[in-house]
Every structure is written in C-alpha cells, then in structure tokens.
Motif scaffolding. Structure first.
Motif, PDB file in Angstrom:
ATOM      1  N   PHE A   1       5.529  17.163  -2.071  1.00  0.00           N
ATOM      2  CA  PHE A   1       4.571  18.276  -2.005  1.00  0.00           C
ATOM      3  C   PHE A   1       5.254  19.606  -2.301  1.00  0.00           C
ATOM      4  N   THR A   2       6.464  19.787  -1.760  1.00  0.00           N
ATOM      5  CA  THR A   2       7.213  21.028  -1.995  1.00  0.00           C
ATOM      6  C   THR A   2       7.511  21.221  -3.476  1.00  0.00           C
ATOM      7  N   ALA A   3       7.950  20.139  -4.145  1.00  0.00           N
ATOM      8  CA  ALA A   3       8.250  20.222  -5.577  1.00  0.00           C
ATOM      9  C   ALA A   3       6.998  20.546  -6.383  1.00  0.00           C
ATOM     10  N   ALA A   4       5.870  19.922  -6.030  1.00  0.00           N
ATOM     11  CA  ALA A   4       4.618  20.156  -6.756  1.00  0.00           C
ATOM     12  C   ALA A   4       4.116  21.579  -6.558  1.00  0.00           C
ATOM     13  N   ILE A   5       4.197  22.085  -5.330  1.00  0.00           N
ATOM     14  CA  ILE A   5       3.703  23.430  -5.041  1.00  0.00           C
ATOM     15  C   ILE A   5       4.562  24.491  -5.733  1.00  0.00           C
ATOM     16  N   PHE A   6       5.874  24.328  -5.704  1.00  0.00           N
ATOM     17  CA  PHE A   6       6.751  25.281  -6.395  1.00  0.00           C
ATOM     18  C   PHE A   6       6.473  25.282  -7.896  1.00  0.00           C
ATOM     19  N   SER A   7       6.257  24.101  -8.455  1.00  0.00           N
ATOM     20  CA  SER A   7       5.941  24.014  -9.890  1.00  0.00           C
ATOM     21  C   SER A   7       4.624  24.723 -10.200  1.00  0.00           C
ATOM     22  N   ALA A   8       3.622  24.509  -9.348  1.00  0.00           N
ATOM     23  CA  ALA A   8       2.324  25.151  -9.562  1.00  0.00           C
ATOM     24  C   ALA A   8       2.428  26.669  -9.433  1.00  0.00           C
ATOM     25  N   VAL A   9       3.202  27.136  -8.453  1.00  0.00           N
ATOM     26  CA  VAL A   9       3.364  28.589  -8.253  1.00  0.00           C
ATOM     27  C   VAL A   9       4.085  29.218  -9.439  1.00  0.00           C
ATOM     28  N   PHE A  10       5.156  28.581  -9.911  1.00  0.00           N
ATOM     29  CA  PHE A  10       5.893  29.101 -11.070  1.00  0.00           C
ATOM     30  C   PHE A  10       5.003  29.144 -12.309  1.00  0.00           C
ATOM     31  N   LEU A  11       4.196  28.098 -12.483  1.00  0.00           N
ATOM     32  CA  LEU A  11       3.306  28.048 -13.641  1.00  0.00           C
ATOM     33  C   LEU A  11       2.227  29.118 -13.557  1.00  0.00           C
ATOM     34  N   LEU A  12       1.668  29.319 -12.365  1.00  0.00           N
ATOM     35  CA  LEU A  12       0.674  30.377 -12.179  1.00  0.00           C
ATOM     36  C   LEU A  12       1.270  31.753 -12.457  1.00  0.00           C
ATOM     37  N   PHE A  13       2.471  31.976 -11.965  1.00  0.00           N
ATOM     38  CA  PHE A  13       3.147  33.253 -12.187  1.00  0.00           C
ATOM     39  C   PHE A  13       3.381  33.495 -13.673  1.00  0.00           C
ATOM     40  N   SER A  14       3.835  32.457 -14.387  1.00  0.00           N
ATOM     41  CA  SER A  14       4.103  32.598 -15.821  1.00  0.00           C
ATOM     42  C   SER A  14       2.821  32.878 -16.602  1.00  0.00           C
ATOM     43  N   LEU A  15       1.760  32.145 -16.264  1.00  0.00           N
ATOM     44  CA  LEU A  15       0.485  32.339 -16.969  1.00  0.00           C
ATOM     45  C   LEU A  15      -0.087  33.729 -16.684  1.00  0.00           C
ATOM     46  N   TRP A  16      -0.002  34.168 -15.433  1.00  0.00           N
ATOM     47  CA  TRP A  16      -0.527  35.488 -15.069  1.00  0.00           C
ATOM     48  C   TRP A  16       0.254  36.605 -15.757  1.00  0.00           C
TER      49      TRP A  16
ATOM     50  N   GLN B   1       0.829  -1.203   0.000  1.00  0.00           N
ATOM     51  CA  GLN B   1       0.000   0.000   0.000  1.00  0.00           C
ATOM     52  C   GLN B   1       0.863   1.253   0.000  1.00  0.00           C
ATOM     53  N   ASN B   2       1.925   1.235   0.808  1.00  0.00           N
ATOM     54  CA  ASN B   2       2.820   2.388   0.890  1.00  0.00           C
ATOM     55  C   ASN B   2       3.530   2.627  -0.432  1.00  0.00           C
ATOM     56  N   PHE B   3       3.913   1.545  -1.119  1.00  0.00           N
ATOM     57  CA  PHE B   3       4.595   1.685  -2.410  1.00  0.00           C
ATOM     58  C   PHE B   3       3.708   2.411  -3.423  1.00  0.00           C
ATOM     59  N   PHE B   4       2.450   1.973  -3.552  1.00  0.00           N
ATOM     60  CA  PHE B   4       1.553   2.606  -4.520  1.00  0.00           C
ATOM     61  C   PHE B   4       1.102   3.990  -4.052  1.00  0.00           C
ATOM     62  N   ASP B   5       1.034   4.187  -2.739  1.00  0.00           N
ATOM     63  CA  ASP B   5       0.684   5.505  -2.213  1.00  0.00           C
ATOM     64  C   ASP B   5       1.780   6.515  -2.541  1.00  0.00           C
ATOM     65  N   CYS B   6       3.035   6.129  -2.286  1.00  0.00           N
ATOM     66  CA  CYS B   6       4.165   7.009  -2.609  1.00  0.00           C
ATOM     67  C   CYS B   6       4.283   7.218  -4.116  1.00  0.00           C
ATOM     68  N   SER B   7       4.072   6.148  -4.885  1.00  0.00           N
ATOM     69  CA  SER B   7       4.147   6.267  -6.345  1.00  0.00           C
ATOM     70  C   SER B   7       3.085   7.238  -6.852  1.00  0.00           C
ATOM     71  N   ASN B   8       1.877   7.132  -6.295  1.00  0.00           N
ATOM     72  CA  ASN B   8       0.793   8.037  -6.676  1.00  0.00           C
ATOM     73  C   ASN B   8       1.191   9.485  -6.419  1.00  0.00           C
ATOM     74  N   PHE B   9       1.761   9.737  -5.244  1.00  0.00           N
ATOM     75  CA  PHE B   9       2.128  11.100  -4.873  1.00  0.00           C
ATOM     76  C   PHE B   9       3.271  11.620  -5.738  1.00  0.00           C
ATOM     77  N   TRP B  10       4.299  10.789  -5.959  1.00  0.00           N
ATOM     78  CA  TRP B  10       5.470  11.241  -6.710  1.00  0.00           C
ATOM     79  C   TRP B  10       5.165  11.396  -8.201  1.00  0.00           C
ATOM     80  N   VAL B  11       4.363  10.502  -8.765  1.00  0.00           N
ATOM     81  CA  VAL B  11       4.015  10.624 -10.187  1.00  0.00           C
ATOM     82  C   VAL B  11       3.118  11.841 -10.406  1.00  0.00           C
ATOM     83  N   SER B  12       2.241  12.137  -9.435  1.00  0.00           N
ATOM     84  CA  SER B  12       1.442  13.368  -9.511  1.00  0.00           C
ATOM     85  C   SER B  12       2.349  14.595  -9.527  1.00  0.00           C
ATOM     86  N   THR B  13       3.405  14.538  -8.721  1.00  0.00           N
ATOM     87  CA  THR B  13       4.385  15.631  -8.713  1.00  0.00           C
ATOM     88  C   THR B  13       5.095  15.734 -10.054  1.00  0.00           C
ATOM     89  N   CYS B  14       5.445  14.578 -10.649  1.00  0.00           N
ATOM     90  CA  CYS B  14       6.076  14.575 -11.981  1.00  0.00           C
ATOM     91  C   CYS B  14       5.170  15.242 -13.011  1.00  0.00           C
TER      92      CYS B  14
END
Length: 311
Positions: free
Chosen positions: A198-213, A93-106
């Motif tokens: 989570f940190t990598a995903a949030i920074f990516s989202a913030v950079f993308l929002l800034f670029s789009l804005w 369960q932990n393997f697929f949980d971590c994979s889900n989180f990390w692939v979402s970040t990718c």
C-alpha cells in the motif's frame, strides 16, 4: 430467535457476495481472454498488457477461492476446525489475495514511471529500463506472495497438528482458541505485506499526481490547447479516484484483521461488500481506460444486445 437472525444474516451475505464474485470473475475473465487473444495475434505483449494479464488472472482466482472460503465459513463455520481443508484453502486464497494486491501496486508503479516526468537521474534510468524491470517486478510479486502463503500454511498446519486429537465441544473451543493464537502471527505477516504494498502504491500515485499537476500548470502558462488540458485533467481525476478507492480498500482490508471488528455483523457486512466489489469494479475501470479493451467490450455488448432484440 438469535439463531434465526444469524442464519438470515448469513444467507443475505452469501447471496450478495455470490453476485459480486461472479460479476467480478466475468469482468476479469473478459480481460484475460482479450489479452490472451491479442498475445496470440501479435505474439507479444507490452509491459502494460503483461501487468493487466497477470492482474486479471490473480483477481479471477482470488474471487473464486474467496467465494469458496466465505461460503464455507458462513454455512459450515465449524468445518475449519475439524478438517484439514482450512489450511490449504486459506493458503491458496492468501496467495491470490497477496498477488492481487502486489500486482496492483506494480501497475501503479509502472504508470508512475511511464507517465511522470522528473529530472532525477535514477528516475530517468527507471523510465528507460522500465520494460525490462516489469517482468522482474511481476516475478518478485509472485514469489513474495508465495512466501507469505507458505508461511501461512506452516502456521495453520502447526495449529491444527496441536489439535489433531481434539473431540467434543470443549476441545473444539480449545482448538478455536489455539487457532486464534496462530492467526495472530498470520495477521502480522498478512498486514505487514499489505502495508508495504500500500505504501509503494500510494507514493507512486502521489508522485504521479504531483507530476501531472505541475505539467498542467506549465501548460496553462504556455497557453496550450484545451484538448491537452482536458486530457491532463482527466488523468488527474483518474489517479485521484484510484488513490481514494485504493485507500478505502486498504482500510477495509485492515479492519478484517481486527478480531473485534469481525464480531460486528453490520460493519463486517459492509466491509466484505466493498472488498468483493473492488476486484471487479477496478478491473472495469481499467478496461474503460484502455481504448482497445473498451472497444472490444462495446462490440461484444452490442452483439449481445442485437441477439436479444432479434429474439
């Protein structure tokens, strides 16, 4: 009376989780099947489709094993202290949980590199090489998840080996305490991995929002057409909604690692409802944001509706 309330709570929780899990598994199974069919027809997948395919697989099996774990923990809570199944089930369960989180970040990092527009040399280099980087990111996500789940398996195995000869209610209580001591190390590894992702995903989202804005403001100054403006506003809203949902998901996931929170039935009930709904809801959002997947889903639903009407 107390036992009756716990049983009622458990039955309600199990029923709601089951509905959410099977709905999420169906959505992700659709995502995987459509992408596999496209892979067979085109004999190739682009970077976005590769990430979505792996994400759909991870979420499908994550929901499957999470449902088994939740079902056993609700119906047979003492089963985990006396049977070796716990360490294997938790590790998978932990393997697929971590994979889900990390692939979402990718996926979030990929969108940031592909869509955002910065003049930094390193960012331009990533944009040019992104298609070659994606397979490495996915492989790294799987290997990192495997390393975390292997560590989890070792900690649980050590905790259970110390309690191999335990018997009786008193010894069972001691076994539970020792397992909780082992879980401290589990939760530390678990939480550190999720915090980094989570940190990598949030920074990516913030950079993308800034670029789009910034690009939207430039379009307003140059009096660009309304269709392009609406497309950028729609993209900003989509990224912002993902930012909010992903943040709530991380907060709720962190709450499950706090022992005092897990003892509050009402709070943990709401937490698990959101956590089990997230893989299906977010995959559904990804399907509707992809024109090919959206049209395929609409065609299937139309065919099902026609058959139902004919009956």
């Amino acid at each position: 009376s107390q036992q009756s309330n716990v049983t009622s709570y458990g039955a309600t929780t199990a029923a709601i989780i089951t509905l959410e899990v099977f709905a999420g598994m169906g959505i992700n199974a659709f995502l995987v099947c459509v992408l596999c069919i496209a892979w067979i027809k085109k004999k190739a997948l682009n970077s976005n489709e590769k990430i979505l395919l792996l994400l759909g697989c991870c979420r499908f099996w994550h929901l499957c094993f999470s449902w088994v774990y939740s079902f056993l923990s609700i119906i047979y809570p003492n089963y985990f202290y006396v049977q070796p199944t716990c360490k294997l089930l938790l590790s998978i369960q932990n393997f697929f949980d971590c994979s889900n989180f990390w692939v979402s970040t990718c996926l979030c990092v990929f969108y940031c590199i592909k869509i955002a527009n910065f003049r930094n040399r390193f960012f331009v280099y990533l944009k040019v090489k992104v298609d070659r980087i994606v397979p490495l990111l996915l492989l790294g996500s799987v290997l990192l998840s495997l390393a975390i789940s292997s560590s989890l398996y070792g900690i649980i195995d050590k905790a259970q080996s110390n309690n191999h000869d335990s018997s009786g209610q008193r010894n069972l209580s001691k076994a539970s305490d020792r397992m909780d001591d082992g879980y401290f190390h589990i939760f530390f590894i678990y939480g550190f991995g999720f915090a980094t992702s989570f940190t990598a995903a949030i920074f990516s989202a913030v950079f993308l929002l800034f670029s789009l804005w910034r690009h939207k403001c430039e379009m307003q100054k140059n009096s660009m057409n309304s269709l392009s403006m609406e497309a950028h506003i729609k993209a900003i809203k989509s990224i912002l909604s993902f930012f909010i949902i992903y943040s709530i998901h991380f907060v709720f996931l962190t709450m499950t690692l706090i022992p005092s929170t897990r003892e509050e039935y009402r709070i943990i009930f709401l937490v698990y409802i959101f956590l089990y709904a997230f893989p299906g809801v977010h995959s559904l959002i990804l399907i509707f944001s992809n024109p090919e997947l959206k049209n395929t889903l609409i065609r299937i639903l139309s065919c099902v509706k026609c058959r139902v009407c004919m009956r």
